[in-house]
Design an enzyme around this catalytic site. Structure first.
Site, PDB file in Angstrom:
ATOM      1  N   GLY A 139      40.731   0.370   8.054  1.00 45.29           N
ATOM      2  CA  GLY A 139      41.910   1.142   8.170  1.00 45.29           C
ATOM      3  C   GLY A 139      42.710   1.309   6.787  1.00 45.29           C
ATOM      4  O   GLY A 139      43.119   2.348   6.735  1.00 45.29           O
ATOM      5  N   TYR A 194      29.843 -16.465  14.706  1.00 36.97           N
ATOM      6  CA  TYR A 194      30.026 -15.917  13.237  1.00 36.97           C
ATOM      7  C   TYR A 194      28.947 -15.030  13.273  1.00 36.97           C
ATOM      8  O   TYR A 194      29.394 -13.713  12.590  1.00 36.97           O
ATOM      9  CB  TYR A 194      29.559 -17.151  12.401  1.00 36.97           C
ATOM     10  CG  TYR A 194      29.564 -16.930  10.981  1.00 36.97           C
ATOM     11  CD1 TYR A 194      30.756 -16.496  10.343  1.00 36.97           C
ATOM     12  CD2 TYR A 194      28.239 -17.115  10.005  1.00 36.97           C
ATOM     13  CE1 TYR A 194      30.450 -16.113   8.901  1.00 36.97           C
ATOM     14  CE2 TYR A 194      28.217 -16.868   8.635  1.00 36.97           C
ATOM     15  CZ  TYR A 194      29.670 -16.389   8.227  1.00 36.97           C
ATOM     16  OH  TYR A 194      29.384 -16.154   6.881  1.00 36.97           O
TER      17      TYR A 194
END
Ligand code: UDP
Length: 326
Positions: free
Chosen positions: A105, A148
């Site tokens: 973003g 992960y």
């Protein structure tokens, strides 16, 4: 012309701090960001005297605000060792998913190019050898490494989505095992574990029979590959690592020779979902980036050993009990 500004997340970590050094050397203004959960200020303390360096103590899983222009973002914030995933699984998931979303973003609003740090863990326990970028992997989503591996797989997906849907300039590097100065000593990874054990006069703990393989890349080579990828125009994932493959048992023997330790190797149980073999196919990096590793293991290990040898006694024993928990 004013210098370009680059944001590096995970700046106080092993790879992040080396990237800060490289970008400063190249004449950039570097903004380092880290929440210091696994990173250490020691890795970047030499940069604070420079006017080209700024530091934000911030968790990128929360909204990221950076005033002013940004040209590049390198997202390297994440726990990165199996012990960390067990200790902080939720943070591991959040930094790879929510953190990546926030930084994409930010890249979109600043019109910055973003490179995200992915990993050979997206291949899981691979059934294709060596691993090239077209292999989709063999990951256990609910195993100990799942937090992960799946966060990094999601990271790749959302990065491609921002590229195709929002036309953000994105780069994805798949990093294979890397070593060098500033690795955290007792985080459970093989290289710092073995060197730490040798320096403390302990036996070297090889998990399983040590026949599992890894391919270790020296950090300067990795940083060069990442730099070239960022400057390229290639948006699909690129493996960066050293294809020189070795069994963990042979690796432990190399460390014994290097350190001149008289201790022996002891075998411990193999952690769940520990990949049996790993070797990068770097055909794509060679072709697109004109890159291949230059530092061989003997040279890289020598430099790394000198770094660990100079640590204080407190540092040598820091978290050592934590490291035994695996
Ligand atoms: N390993 C080991 N002894 C240790 C730490 C690790 O034998 O004290 C093994 C581990 O099980 C794995 C390999 O060394 O097979 C590399 O481990 P590392 O955590 O460095 O990297 P990864 O498994 O994430 O590639």
């Amino acid at each position: 012309m004013a210098s370009k500004r680059v944001l590096i997340t995970g700046a106080a970590g092993f790879l992040g701090s080396h990237l800060c050094d490289r970008f400063i050397k190249e004449g950039y203004l570097v903004i380092g960001m880290d929440n210091l959960i696994t990173g250490s200020m020691k890795n970047i303390q030499h940069l604070f005297k420079l006017k080209e360096f700024e530091f934000y103590h911030h968790d990128v899983s929360k909204f990221v605000h950076v005033p002013g222009q940004l040209d590049y973002i390198l997202h390297f914030a994440s726990p990165a060792s199996p012990i960390d995933y067990l200790k902080i699984p939720i943070q591991t998931l959040k930094v790879g998913s929510l953190g990546t979303h926030n930084l994409l973003g930010l890249a979109k609003s600043k019109k910055a190019r973003i490179l995200v740090a992915s990993t050979s863990e997206v291949y899981g326990d691979p059934q294709v050898h060596p691993q090239n970028e077209d292999y989709w992997g063999n990951v256990n989503p609910v195993g100990p490494r799942g937090v992960y591996d799946e966060a990094k797989r999601f990271q790749e997906a959302i990065t491609m989505a921002y590229h195709t849907f929002h036309q953000v300039e994105t780069r994805i590097v798949r990093i294979f095992n890397t070593y060098g100065p500033r690795m955290r000593l007792n985080d459970g990874r093989a290289l710092p574990a073995f060197i730490g054990q040798a320096l403390r006069g302990e036996d070297l703990t090889v998990f399983g029979d040590g026949s599992q393989t890894r391919s270790f890349c020296y950090v300067d080579d990795l940083v060069e590959g990442i730099y070239r990828l960022l400057m390229s125009d290639y948006a699909y994932p690129v493996n960066v690592g050293n294809p020189d493959e070795i069994t963990i048992k042979e690796f432990a023997e190399e460390i014994i020779k290097l350190t001149g330790t008289v201790q022996k190797i002891v075998n411990k149980s193999l952690p769940q979902d520990d990949p049996k073999q790993r070797q990068p196919d770097i055909t794509r990096a060679k072709k697109i980036l004109g890159w291949e590793p230059k530092v061989n293991r003997a040279q890289g290990l020598q430099v790394t050993y000198q770094y660990f040898k100079n640590l204080s006694k407190e540092e040598l024993y820091e978290n050592v009990r934590f490291g035994e928990k695996v």
